[in-house]
Design an enzyme around this catalytic site. Structure first.
Site, PDB file in Angstrom:
ATOM      1  N   GLY A  20       0.940  -1.155   0.034  1.00 44.30           N
ATOM      2  CA  GLY A  20       0.014   0.002   0.061  1.00 44.30           C
ATOM      3  C   GLY A  20       0.818   1.383   0.112  1.00 44.30           C
ATOM      4  CB  SER A  22       1.381   3.823  -5.055  1.00 44.60           C
ATOM      5  OG  SER A  22       1.591   4.695  -6.010  1.00 44.60           O
ATOM      6  N   GLY A  24      -2.379   7.845  -3.860  1.00 41.00           N
ATOM      7  CA  GLY A  24      -2.690   8.605  -5.183  1.00 41.00           C
ATOM      8  C   GLY A  24      -3.146   7.140  -5.990  1.00 41.00           C
ATOM      9  CG  ASN A  25      -2.047   2.705  -7.836  1.00 40.93           C
ATOM     10  OD1 ASN A  25      -3.209   1.962  -7.626  1.00 40.93           O
ATOM     11  ND2 ASN A  25      -1.112   2.306  -8.357  1.00 40.93           N
ATOM     12  CB  VAL A  26      -7.820   3.837  -6.256  1.00 42.57           C
ATOM     13  CG1 VAL A  26      -8.858   3.258  -5.218  1.00 42.57           C
ATOM     14  CG2 VAL A  26      -8.068   5.345  -6.018  1.00 42.57           C
ATOM     15  CG  ASN A 110       5.634   3.862 -13.790  1.00 42.13           C
ATOM     16  OD1 ASN A 110       4.947   3.011 -13.163  1.00 42.13           O
ATOM     17  ND2 ASN A 110       5.336   5.014 -14.175  1.00 42.13           N
ATOM     18  CG  HIS A 137       7.565   2.374  -3.331  1.00 40.58           C
ATOM     19  ND1 HIS A 137       6.889   3.472  -3.037  1.00 40.58           N
ATOM     20  CD2 HIS A 137       6.926   1.579  -4.241  1.00 40.58           C
ATOM     21  CE1 HIS A 137       5.884   3.340  -3.798  1.00 40.58           C
ATOM     22  NE2 HIS A 137       6.058   2.290  -4.477  1.00 40.58           N
ATOM     23  CD  GLU A 174       6.030   8.738 -10.899  1.00 43.27           C
ATOM     24  OE1 GLU A 174       5.649   7.716 -11.350  1.00 43.27           O
ATOM     25  OE2 GLU A 174       6.892   9.299 -10.334  1.00 43.27           O
ATOM     26  CG  HIS A 250       1.533   6.886 -13.880  1.00 47.38           C
ATOM     27  ND1 HIS A 250       1.804   5.763 -13.269  1.00 47.38           N
ATOM     28  CD2 HIS A 250       2.415   7.906 -13.145  1.00 47.38           C
ATOM     29  CE1 HIS A 250       3.127   6.012 -12.645  1.00 47.38           C
ATOM     30  NE2 HIS A 250       3.373   7.142 -12.400  1.00 47.38           N
ATOM     31  CG  ASP A 252      -0.017   4.334 -17.753  1.00 49.38           C
ATOM     32  OD1 ASP A 252      -0.498   4.598 -16.864  1.00 49.38           O
ATOM     33  OD2 ASP A 252       0.947   3.635 -17.793  1.00 49.38           O
ATOM     34  CB  CYS A 371       1.418  -0.810 -14.982  1.00 48.43           C
ATOM     35  SG  CYS A 371       0.370   0.625 -14.884  1.00 48.43           S
TER      36      CYS A 371
END
Length: 448
Positions: A20, A22, A24-26, A110, A137, A174, A250, A252, A371
């Site tokens: 967990g 990130s 902003g990354n749901v 990325n 990370h 990124e 992002h 993408d 990704c």
């Protein structure tokens, strides 16, 4: 000279876990602390590589990184043997140990930004490793990324490598997750489309209010300069700050392009009409016919796009010129998204087929088909100069699946990261992998 676009997919590493990390990354945040299955994750990724290879696409492999990153922990003040460093981190700062164990390098969209030789001033393929400095990370990845890319694309006559941009917020980069290239043919000059979330120095550009914008305009401009791109071959567009705040970390995750086609959500960009006009005009000057497919919010909302990763798909050009869309299983499980895709393929337009893949292990951590791949357009001479050990073949697929079965765990939880045996397992696996892929010594434990 014949050219093609090669998809180099990231091989999931042995420490794949749901930390967990990130913000902003749901998906990453919502699945935090769940038990992961590294073996299943790696095999799911390999299955996609094999399927694309069997469809006739040139497919490559990009190796994972050494984790846990003991050197990074030492830089933060932990000392002693490797086992002692891990033990101290687990007791004193578990979040740092979790970060040092992240297998996020699997999302190689990325890893870097790539410009093909047809676009660059010196006629070489250019790579700039992404600094990924928005998240700790990921910020520790680029030194190994540069060594791995250097081992894959070693011939300096054809390939040029640039170090990551300065690791400061003003140059947050990124990589290819915010970069798309449009062209008539992969071997001809094209238009490179850089999407940024904010400007570090120009206050005219709005910024998101909830989640960070990870790509800056200044970083995109710097990469374009490093790659020797002409002004006529570049378009910069801003991502809609509102969709960043909705979990689109992002570009993408809200748009994908290939060839002469951009497939995007209605709310993806700011100043969309102006941006599309620039793309159409500049590609038109090169003899191309830019086309866009807009998915209206009335049919697919941003929330559905984020949950299903509709746009984090691979848009591939088949020999007959029609498009194939590679999507995750989550698209089929979303009624509105699947209804839209069924209508899209039935309409007789450019996208004629949708192929669904089970990538649940990656998806639960916030990464879909797009990704997992880094696109590199190559002509025949350049493809011949690529390290052949990283190009997917049936024997290589068999070897890698056996390698995964031998070295990967079936289950991994946060508490398992404190086991020093995990580091030994990872190093043993990666040492064998470098021999399989003919990479030489690219990992710190092999060099130091």
């Amino acid at each position: 000279m014949k050219s093609c676009e090669v998809n180099f997919d990231g091989l999931v590493g042995p420490t794949h876990n749901y930390g967990g990390l990130s913000y902003g990354n749901v998906a990453s945040q919502s699945n935090s602390q769940q038990s992961s299955n590294p073996k299943e994750a790696a095999l799911q990724g390999l299955a996609k590589m094999k399927a694309l290879m069997e469809m006739g696409f040139v497919q490559g492999v990009l190796a994972p990184q050494e984790r846990p990153d003991v050197a990074a922990l030492r830089n933060l003040g932990f000392a002693g043997t490797d086992a002692q460093v891990i033990e101290q981190a687990a007791k004193q700062a578990m979040p740092l140990l979790v970060a040092s164990c992240s297998a996020s390098s699997m999302w190689v969209a990325n890893a870097a930004t790539v410009s093909p030789s047809a676009d660059t001033a010196d006629g070489r393929v250019h790579f700039t490793a992404a600094n990924l400095n928005c998240k700790y990370h990921r910020s520790i990845e680029h030194p190994t990324t540069s060594r791995v890319l250097g081992a894959m694309f070693a011939d300096q006559q054809h390939f040029a490598h640039h170090a990551a941009l300065p690791a400061v917020a003003q140059f947050g980069d990124e990589g290819a997750a915010n970069h798309t290239r449009f062209c008539c043919d992969y071997g001809e000059a094209g238009v490179e489309f850089f999407v940024f979330g904010r400007s570090a120095f120009d206050t005219r550009y709005p910024s998101p209010q909830k989640y960070p914008a990870r790509q800056t305009l200044e970083a995109s401009q710097a990469v374009a300069r490093l790659h020797g791109l002409s002004e006529d071959g570049v378009v910069f567009g801003q991502q809609n700050p509102a969709v960043i705040d909705a979990g689109v970390f992002h570009n993408d995750v809200i748009a994908v392009g290939n060839g002469e086609v951009l497939f995007y959500h209605e709310d993806a960009f700011l100043d969309t009409e102006q941006m599309l006009a620039q793309l159409q005009g500049k590609l038109g000057q090169l003899g191309g016919n830019f086309q866009s497919i807009c998915v209206p919010r009335s049919q697919v909302g941003v929330e559905d796009a984020v949950r299903s990763y509709l746009f984090n798909s691979q848009l591939l050009t088949r020999p007959d010129g029609t498009m194939l869309l590679i999507v995750p299983e989550e698209c089929r499980n979303n009624e509105r998204v699947w209804q839209y895709l069924q209508g899209l393929t039935a309409s007789g337009g450019l996208i004629r087929e949708v192929n669904v893949f089970d990538l649940k292990q990656s998806m639960q951590n916030g990464g879909g088909p797009a990704c997992l791949r880094l696109r590199v357009a190559l002509n025949e001479t350049e493809l011949a100069a690529v390290n052949p050990g990283v190009i997917m073949t049936p024997p290589l697929y068999d070897t890698l699946t056996q390698w995964v079965d031998k070295h990967y765990r079936d289950s991994l939880r946060e508490t398992d990261l404190a086991d020093p045996q995990l580091l030994l397992e990872c190093r043993t696996a990666l040492d064998e992998l470098t021999q399989i892929l003919k990479l030489g010594s690219v990992y710190p434990f092999q060099i130091n």
